[in-house]
Design an enzyme around this catalytic site. Structure first.
Site, PDB file in Angstrom:
ATOM      1  N   HIS A 128       0.813  -1.213   0.000  1.00  0.00           N
ATOM      2  CA  HIS A 128       0.000   0.000   0.000  1.00  0.00           C
ATOM      3  C   HIS A 128       0.849   1.266   0.000  1.00  0.00           C
ATOM      4  O   HIS A 128       0.384   2.323   0.456  1.00  0.00           O
ATOM      5  CB  HIS A 128      -0.982   0.020   1.180  1.00  0.00           C
ATOM      6  CG  HIS A 128      -2.037  -1.040   1.082  1.00  0.00           C
ATOM      7  ND1 HIS A 128      -3.061  -1.007   0.176  1.00  0.00           N
ATOM      8  CD2 HIS A 128      -2.189  -2.191   1.788  1.00  0.00           C
ATOM      9  CE1 HIS A 128      -3.820  -2.077   0.324  1.00  0.00           C
ATOM     10  NE2 HIS A 128      -3.322  -2.819   1.300  1.00  0.00           N
TER      11      HIS A 128
ATOM     12  N   ASP B  87       3.957  -0.688  -4.812  1.00  0.00           N
ATOM     13  CA  ASP B  87       2.830  -1.336  -5.492  1.00  0.00           C
ATOM     14  C   ASP B  87       2.953  -1.226  -7.013  1.00  0.00           C
ATOM     15  O   ASP B  87       2.570  -2.147  -7.746  1.00  0.00           O
ATOM     16  CB  ASP B  87       1.512  -0.736  -5.023  1.00  0.00           C
ATOM     17  CG  ASP B  87       1.131  -1.201  -3.622  1.00  0.00           C
ATOM     18  OD1 ASP B  87       1.951  -1.884  -2.979  1.00  0.00           O
ATOM     19  OD2 ASP B  87       0.021  -0.869  -3.163  1.00  0.00           O
TER      20      ASP B  87
END
Length: 574
Positions: A172, A177
Site C-alpha cells: 500500500h 505497489d
C-alpha cells in the site's frame, strides 16, 4: 523525485506481429495513495510510477504529495502515510505536471485503473491541465480475462503477486505497489501472447467483455471444421456480409463471438449475421486466392477491399502521337498495376520526366497544321507536334523508349531521369530533386512489380511445392498467373502421383490481352508472393521462367536508397 532505473524486470516474450508490438510499447505503470475513495472530494497523498519497455525498466517516478487536508486515521493505518510525513512534501500543483511529462506518449497501466485514472483526471481538471487520453490497461480486468476463477479466486494485487511469485510484496505504498504491478503485467502479457494478442491494439481489443449478442451467436461456428479455408458470414437475406480466411476455421470464427473481437464495424456485422458458411482449402495460398475471388463476386459490405477492387494502368493511346492515359482495363504494353489512381498519376509524372512524350490530352493527326504551340512548349516539356513542329517520325523514338522500358529491354530512361536529379542537386534545387526522386523511386517499384507479375502471367503452366509443418508438401498448379489447382501430400504420401492428379484436374485458363493475360492483378500478386517465399520449390514449368536483362529490378537498390532519403541520384548498379 525521478530516479534512474536500478534493475531490469524479466524480459517480455518476443512477438512477430502487426500493429504496435508489445515489446516496442512504452508502459507507465502507476499507483496512487489517497485520503479516500472519492476522486471529486478526496486528495492524492503519494504517486508512484514505473516506465517499462520490452521488459526493461526505463525509469521510476515516486513522491509523497501534500494533500492540503487531513488524512483519516484508518487510511494512515492502511498505508503508513501520516500527516507528518506529507507536511513538507510538494503540493499536487507542482507534482502533476512532472508526472504528466513522465507518462507522456506511454500506455498507462494501473491495478484497478478506474480508481487511479479517476483521481488523475480529477486532478487535471482541478489544476487546469487537459487530460491526455492515453490508452489505459487495467491489470484487474486483464487478470479476469486471462485467469480462471480456480486459478485466481481473487484478483487483488497481493493475491496476484503471490500467485505469480512476484519478488516485490505490495504494501500500500505507491512506488512499491507500482513495481509489483509491473511484474504482474509481464506475467499476464505472457499469458495473452499464447492466444494471439501481440500488439497494443489487440491487447486493448482483448479487454472488453463479451456482449450478450455475441455470446448467443457462438453456435454459428459449431459446425465448422478445424481446417484451413475461407468463411462467409451471411445476413438474413442470404447476402454475404463478410469474407475472411483462417488456418483453423472453427477457432477463427469463434473469436468473432468473444471479447477478442473489439472492432465496432465487425461487431455490427456479427449482430446481423444468421449463418456462417465455410470453404475448406488445401493450404493458405488456396484460401487467400478463394477469398479474393469471393470478395470480387459478392462485394461484401463489411470487407474494406470491396470498395477498392481492380487496378489502375497507364497505357499508350492508339494515335499518330501516342500519349499516356489512365485506364482500368490494361492493354499489351501497359504500365502497372497500381492500387490507387494517385499512385498511377505519380508514375505518369515520373514517366513524362524520363521519356519525352507529350503531356497534353488533345488528339493530334499525323499531319498536324502549323500554329501556335501551347505553354508546355515554352516550358521545354514538349516539342509541339500539335503545331506541326514535330513529325510522327521524330516522335517515334520516345514511344519506342517507353515500350522498351516497360518490356524490360532497356532502362535508359531511368538512367536519364537519375542524371536529371543529379543536375538539380548540383543546382541546389533540392526540394524539386527530392520530389522527383520520390516519384522516380515509385516508378521503379511499379515497373519492377509489373514485370515480375507479367513474367509469371506469361507462363502457360507452373507447378510449385512448399513443405508444410508436418513433413508433407503443399502444391500449387499455376496457369497464366492464376491458381488453377491446389492440394497436399501428407507425410508418407508419394508426392508425384498427387502432382499428376492436380495437373489433370486443374482449371483450364484461356489467356487474354494485357500484361497479365487477363488475370486479376491482386491474385497474381498473391501467387507470386507465395512462389517467392524461401523454401518454395519449382516442380515443373513447361516454359522457362525468366526476367528480361533490362528489367527494372536492377534499379531496386537505387529505389531503396531513395526511400531511405539518401541523396544518391546517380545510378551505380549494373
Amino acid at each position: 523525485m525521478t530516479t534512474p532505473a536500478t534493475g531490469a524486470a524479466p524480459a517480455q516474450l518476443s512477438f512477430d506481429e502487426l500493429g504496435t508490438p508489445l515489446r516496442e510499447t512504452t508502459f507507465v505503470v502507476v499507483d496512487l495513495e489517497t485520503t479516500g475513495a472519492r476522486a471529486a472530494e478526496d486528495a492524492i497523498t503519494e504517486i508512484g510510477a514505473v516506465k517499462v519497455r520490452g521488459g526493461r525498466v526505463l525509469g521510476e517516478f515516486g513522491t509523497l504529495v501534500d494533500p492540503e487536508r487531513g488524512i483519516p486515521p484508518q487510511v494512515a493505518a492502511l498505508t503508513g502515510i501520516t500527516e507528518r510525513m506529507v507536511a513538507d512534501a510538494p503540493k499536487l500543483a507542482a507534482v502533476l505536471p512532472a508526472f504528466l511529462e513522465f507518462a507522456a506518449g506511454a500506455v498507462l497501466v494501473a491495478h484497478n485503473s478506474g480508481f487511479d485514472v479517476g483521481f488523475l483526471k480529477a486532478a487535471c481538471e482541478r489544476h487546469g491541465y487537459p487530460w491526455p487520453k492515453p490508452p489505459v490497461v487495467c491489470t484487474v480486468r486483464l487478470a479476469r480475462r486471462v485467469l480462471s476463477r480456480e486459478e485466481a479466486p481473487s484478483c487483488k494485487l497481493s493475491a496476484l503477486a503471490e500467485l505469480f511469485r512476484v519478488p516485490v510484496t505490495p504494501n500500500h505504498r505507491a512506488l512499491t505497489d507500482a513495481r509489483a504491478t509491473v511484474q504482474v503485467l509481464h506475467r499476464l502479457l505472457e499469458r495473452v501472447g499464447s492466444v494471439g494478442v501481440h500488439s497494443v491494439e489487440e491487447l486493448l481489443a482483448y479487454l472488453p467483455e463479451v456482449t450478450p449478442q455475441q455470446r448467443r451467436k457462438r453456435e454459428l461456428a459449431a459446425h465448422l471444421p478445424n481446417a484451413p479455408g475461407v468463411y462467409l458470414f451471411r445476413g438474413p437475406n442470404e447476402e454475404v456480409l463478410y469474407v475472411g480466411t483462417a488456418s483453423d476455421l472453427r477457432r477463427r470464427v469463434r473469436q468473432y463471438f468473444t471479447a477478442s473481437e473489439g472492432r465496432q464495424r465487425l461487431r455490427e456485422m456479427v449482430a446481423l449475421a444468421v449463418r456462417v458458411d465455410a470453404v475448406p482449402c488445401a493450404h493458405p495460398l488456396e484460401a487467400e486466392v478463394r477469398e479474393l475471388r469471393l470478395i470480387t463476386a459478392h462485394k461484401p459490405a463489411y470487407n474494406r477491399r470491396s470498395k477498392n477492387q481492380g487496378a489502375w494502368w497507364l497505357a499508350l493511346t492508339d494515335e499518330a502521337f501516342p500519349r499516356l492515359s489512365l485506364v482500368r482495363t490494361p492493354r499489351d504494353g501497359a504500365v502497372g498495376p497500381f492500387r490507387t489512381r494517385r499512385a498511377a498519376e505519380e508514375a505518369m509524372e515520373a514517366l513524362l520526366e524520363a521519356v519525352p512524350l507529350r503531356a497534353c490530352a488533345q488528339r493530334i493527326p499525323a499531319r498536324a497544321p502549323s500554329g501556335s504551340p501551347c505553354a508546355l512548349f515554352e516550358l521545354g516539356r514538349c516539342k509541339a507536334p500539335c503545331a506541326g513542329r514535330q513529325s510522327a517520325e521524330d516522335y517515334a523514338p520516345a514511344v519506342r523508349a517507353l515500350r522498351d522500358l516497360v518490356a524490360g529491354v532497356s532502362t535508359a530512361p531511368l538512367r536519364g531521369a537519375a542524371e536529371q536529379l543529379a543536375e538539380l542537386a548540383l543546382a541546389h534545387r533540392f526540394e524539386e530533386a527530392a520530389t522527383r526522386r520520390d516519384r522516380l523511386a515509385g516508378l521503379v517499384r511499379a515497373l519492377d512489380r509489373g514485370q515480375r507479375l507479367a513474367g509469371l502471367a506469361a507462363l502457360p503452366e507452373l507447378v510449385a511445392a512448399r513443405p508444410d509443418d508436418a513433413g508433407g508438401w503443399e502444391f500449387a498448379v499455376v496457369r497464366h498467373g492464376r491458381l488453377a489447382s491446389a492440394g497436399v501430400a501428407r507425410r508418407g504420401t508419394p508426392p508425384m502421383p498427387v502432382v499428376e492428379a492436380l495437373v489433370a484436374a486443374a482449371e483450364t485458363v484461356v489467356p487474354s490481352v494485357g500484361p497479365l493475360r487477363g488475370a486479376p492483378a491482386e491474385e497474381v500478386g498473391v501467387v507470386l508472393r507465395w512462389l517467392e517465399r524461401p523454401g518454395t520449390r519449382l516442380v515443373r514449368c513447361d516454359t522457362p521462367w525468366s526476367s528480361p536483362a533490362g528489367a527494372a529490378g536492377s534499379w531496386r537498390p537505387w529505389a531503396e536508397l531513395a526511400d531511405a532519403g539518401r541523396d544518391q541520384y546517380r545510378f551505380t548498379g549494373h
